[in-house]
Design an enzyme around this catalytic site. Structure first.
Site, PDB file in Angstrom:
ATOM      1  N   LYS A  78       1.047  -1.797  -0.346  1.00  0.00           N
ATOM      2  CA  LYS A  78       0.147   0.147   0.264  1.00  0.00           C
ATOM      3  C   LYS A  78       0.977   1.485  -0.172  1.00  0.00           C
ATOM      4  CE  LYS A  78      -3.704   0.134   2.907  1.00  0.00           C
ATOM      5  NZ  LYS A  78      -4.062   0.388   4.095  1.00  0.00           N
ATOM      6  N   CYS A  95      -1.008  14.666  -6.700  1.00  0.00           N
ATOM      7  CA  CYS A  95      -1.249  14.056  -7.251  1.00  0.00           C
ATOM      8  C   CYS A  95      -2.240  12.745  -7.340  1.00  0.00           C
ATOM      9  CB  CYS A  95      -0.144  13.616  -8.225  1.00  0.00           C
ATOM     10  SG  CYS A  95      -0.298  12.090  -9.039  1.00  0.00           S
ATOM     11  N   CYS A  97      -3.715  11.073  -9.821  1.00  0.00           N
ATOM     12  CA  CYS A  97      -3.842  10.258 -11.250  1.00  0.00           C
ATOM     13  C   CYS A  97      -2.831   9.144 -11.187  1.00  0.00           C
ATOM     14  CB  CYS A  97      -3.519  11.315 -12.168  1.00  0.00           C
ATOM     15  SG  CYS A  97      -1.720  11.770 -12.744  1.00  0.00           S
ATOM     16  N   CYS A 106       1.929  17.282  -7.605  1.00  0.00           N
ATOM     17  CA  CYS A 106       1.635  16.572  -9.077  1.00  0.00           C
ATOM     18  C   CYS A 106       2.319  17.788  -9.591  1.00  0.00           C
ATOM     19  CB  CYS A 106       0.301  17.546  -8.863  1.00  0.00           C
ATOM     20  SG  CYS A 106      -0.805  17.740 -10.793  1.00  0.00           S
ATOM     21  N   HIS A 110      -1.655  14.633 -14.777  1.00  0.00           N
ATOM     22  CA  HIS A 110      -3.010  14.462 -15.242  1.00  0.00           C
ATOM     23  C   HIS A 110      -3.015  14.983 -16.393  1.00  0.00           C
ATOM     24  CE1 HIS A 110      -2.919  18.176 -13.550  1.00  0.00           C
ATOM     25  NE2 HIS A 110      -3.383  18.137 -14.084  1.00  0.00           N
TER      26      HIS A 110
END
Length: 131
Positions: A78, A95, A97, A106, A110
């Site tokens: 995980k 982020c 995506c 990020c 994306h």
């Protein structure tokens, strides 16, 4: 039940016996237009049935693309990132995506992901409240 039995024991065998399958390749030249139409309809039905029954097993790539995380920390069971709230500046973007090269932050990846897949994912933006 008699209706189903009659279909399976009478109608389907009668239909299969009426399909104009020649004994040799040369026999295809002797088929009439009606026989060709019958043969094409039968062949199309069989091809569609085979395609629909095999299709779930053909597209393994589509199943791979359904994974959200394709490459980040794959050795972990995980992925969890802890961020101290005191370390946040006025604004930070995380982020969602899983395509960012600066994960968990990020980097705008994306946009390409959305263009390629038709998705609409964007970053998680955390911003301090203006006082």
């Amino acid at each position: 039940m008699e209706f189903l039995s009659k279909i399976v024991r009478v109608h389907i065998p009668d239909y299969l016996n009426s399909v104009p399958v020649p004994d040799s390749f040369g026999g295809f030249l002797d088929l009439t237009a009606g026989q060709w139409l019958h043969l094409f309809a039968f062949s199309g039905t069989v091809a569609a049935a085979v395609y629909m029954s095999v299709k779930p097993y053909l597209d393994k790539k589509d199943q791979k693309d359904q994974l959200v995380n394709l490459r980040i920390q794959k050795e972990s069971s995980k992925v969890v990132n802890m961020v101290d709230i005191e370390d946040l500046g006025n604004k930070v973007c995380y982020c969602r995506c899983w395509r960012s090269k600066k994960f968990p932050l990020c980097d705008g990846s994306h946009a390409k992901h959305n263009e390629d897949t038709g998705d609409n994912v964007g970053p998680l933006v955390l911003k301090r409240k203006d006082v």
